[in-house]
Design an enzyme around this catalytic site. Structure first.
Site, PDB file in Angstrom:
ATOM      1  N   LYS A   1     -10.372  -7.887   7.807  1.00 41.95           N
ATOM      2  CA  LYS A   1     -10.939  -8.381   9.241  1.00 41.95           C
ATOM      3  C   LYS A   1     -11.101  -6.747   9.826  1.00 41.95           C
ATOM      4  CE  LYS A   1      -7.447 -10.687  11.299  1.00 41.95           C
ATOM      5  NZ  LYS A   1      -7.424 -10.096  12.798  1.00 41.95           N
TER       6      LYS A   1
ATOM      7  N   HIS B   1       0.858  -1.004  -0.151  1.00 45.54           N
ATOM      8  CA  HIS B   1       0.580  -0.250   0.159  1.00 45.54           C
ATOM      9  C   HIS B   1       0.709   1.179  -0.448  1.00 45.54           C
ATOM     10  CE1 HIS B   1      -3.399  -2.622   1.063  1.00 45.54           C
ATOM     11  NE2 HIS B   1      -4.039  -1.257   0.754  1.00 45.54           N
TER      12      HIS B   1
END
Lengths: 287, 184
Positions: B103, B38
């Site tokens: 999650k 990222h």
């Protein structure tokens, strides 16, 4: 003086690592089945069904239960009358860990704190492990192993309370940590609580509490009662499996104190809470 | 709670029909990325350079799989905790990302970006890495191989099961679920 061959220690550790990361323990399977039966939320119930199915699949295919195969964390008890022949004990644990993770196709998750560079080349595949040694009477070697994932460690905390805060303060702290962990650390959780010793040792106790068989009763009746009370209160938080809301947020609370005497300093009350995800991969060997 | 079967890339129409709590079976292509990847993607955007994959309508899966055994498509491949990507996600959403799979909770900036630019955050079942790997039919590293488990992989999935956690309307399944079941 009893002797144990270095190779036998390496092989035993390697096999334990591979087995534990692919086969969920019977205690955990029973705990998850019970949670599935008791869960009232249909969404959480469906998640628990997937977890049981995942455990079955992992065991059949010898595939890791979870992609986070953790840091290897060991508690080792070495008998005073035992000698390892052909190499050092620490060296054997390193080699067994590296071979287990590499040959078991497990993930190498150790990295440099600052550069974040994976240590598999520089130090070894998923090395170094975390090891706590203890010297005990006798000629046996007892090794407890856990594959401890990052997500549940990230949600764990330690705090030194004032003595006046007492049991109520401990309960409040445990509730705060579990509530904040919420959906993040893969509930339903096993909650390890370490009480006593020093700031650092409370955290070690909270980690070791997680190695206990899930569902077993604490031998100290007072602590057994506190564990039961805490479990009931934590399950009122409504977190549910994977945080999707439900009645089964916590499978068990395990409390461990500094022995002998449940000791701490007269001025302190150290408490640590180590969160364990539902993929509780623990094993032990006795050589 | 409804069930949907969607194919990537996702459109505005695909994501605006979804509500927190809906079950979605994803088909098509997912891209894997964790913290390190990222960081690099955001640096490319800031420098105005092309990304290793097309972000328009893309779905990123936060996962660092175990190595595949010989003959396997992929090792265990469940979601990792998403908050570590929170500081990078909004800029990717602004540039066309339509879905994220992970999650755990997201921060307000991510939820706000989901509302403003129409993107959704999906939850997959953490710790079900062996089960989820069965729905992955092909995998290849397309960038940053040196990051090992954190490299960017292109995954082809069939009926990959996820639940909508944050929708484009500001709903949050974790908050709603807890409100419904809490007894304190």
């Amino acid at each position: 003086m009893r002797t144990l061959a270095y190779r036998d220690v390496v092989d035993a550790i390697k096999n334990m690592v591979i087995y534990a990361t692919t086969h969920l323990g019977e205690d955990m399977l029973q705990a998850l089945k019970r949670a599935y039966e008791e869960e009232e939320s249909p969404v959480s119930k469906a998640v628990l069904a997937q977890l049981l199915e995942n455990a079955k699949l992992a065991a059949t295919q010898n595939k890791p239960l979870c992609q986070d195969t953790g840091l290897a964390v060991y508690f080792v008890k070495v008998g005073e009358d035992l000698r390892i022949e052909g190499g050092g004990l620490k060296e054997a644990i390193y080699e067994g860990t590296e071979r287990g993770y590499r040959e078991g196709y497990l993930r190498a998750s150790t990295c440099d704190c600052f550069t974040r560079e994976n240590l598999k080349e520089k130090v070894g595949y998923n090395l170094p492990p975390v090891i706590y040694f203890d010297i005990v009477p006798g000629d046996r070697l007892e090794i407890e192993y856990a594959a401890k994932g990052g997500g549940s460690e990230n949600a764990s905390r330690a705090r030194v309370l004032a003595p006046a805060q007492g049991i109520e303060g401990i309960k409040e702290f445990v509730k705060e940590v579990v509530s904040d962990a919420g959906p993040n650390a893969c509930p339903p959780y096993t909650v390890g609580v370490g009480i006593g010793g020093t700031f650092d040792y409370a955290a070690v106790l909270s980690k070791h509490a997680l190695y206990r068989e899930v569902g077993s009763v604490n031998p100290d009746p007072e602590l057994a009662q506190l564990e039961a009370e805490l479990k009931e209160e934590l399950n009122k938080l409504g977190i549910g499996a994977m945080g999707m809301g439900g009645t089964q947020s916590v499978l068990a609370v395990h409390i461990e104190t500094f022995q002998p005497g449940r000791m701490c300093h007269i001025a302190s009350l150290p408490v640590a809470v180590n969160i364990q995800c539902h993929s509780a991969r623990h094993a032990h060997i006795s050589l | 709670m409804a069930e949907y079967r969607l194919t990537t890339p996702l459109s505005d129409a695909d994501v605006t029909q979804l509500k927190a709590g809906d079950i979605v079976y994803l088909n098509g292509t997912l891209y894997t990325a964790r913290d390190a990847a990222h960081k690099r993607l955001v640096e490319l955007i800031e420098r105005g350079e092309p990304l290793p994959f097309d972000l328009q309508g893309a779905v990123i899966y936060y996962v660092g799989p175990t190595p595949p055994k010989p003959g396997e498509v992929i090792g265990s491949a469940g979601p990792t905790t998403s908050y570590r990507m929170d500081s990078y996600a909004p800029i990717l959403i602004e540039h066309g990302l339509k879905g994220m799979i992970g999650k755990g909770r997201r921060n307000e900036a991510v939820k706000e970006a989901c509302k403003r630019y129409k993107a959704v955050y999906f939850g997959a079942v953490g710790g079900a890495g062996a089960l989820l790997a069965q729905r992955i039919k092909a995998a290849k590293v397309i960038a940053y191989e040196e990051l090992g488990p954190e490299a960017i992989r292109e995954l082809v999935v069939e009926d990959f099961p996820v639940v909508v956690v944050n929708d484009v309307y500001g709903n949050d399944l974790y908050e709603a679920g807890r409100r419904q079941w809490a007894k304190v």
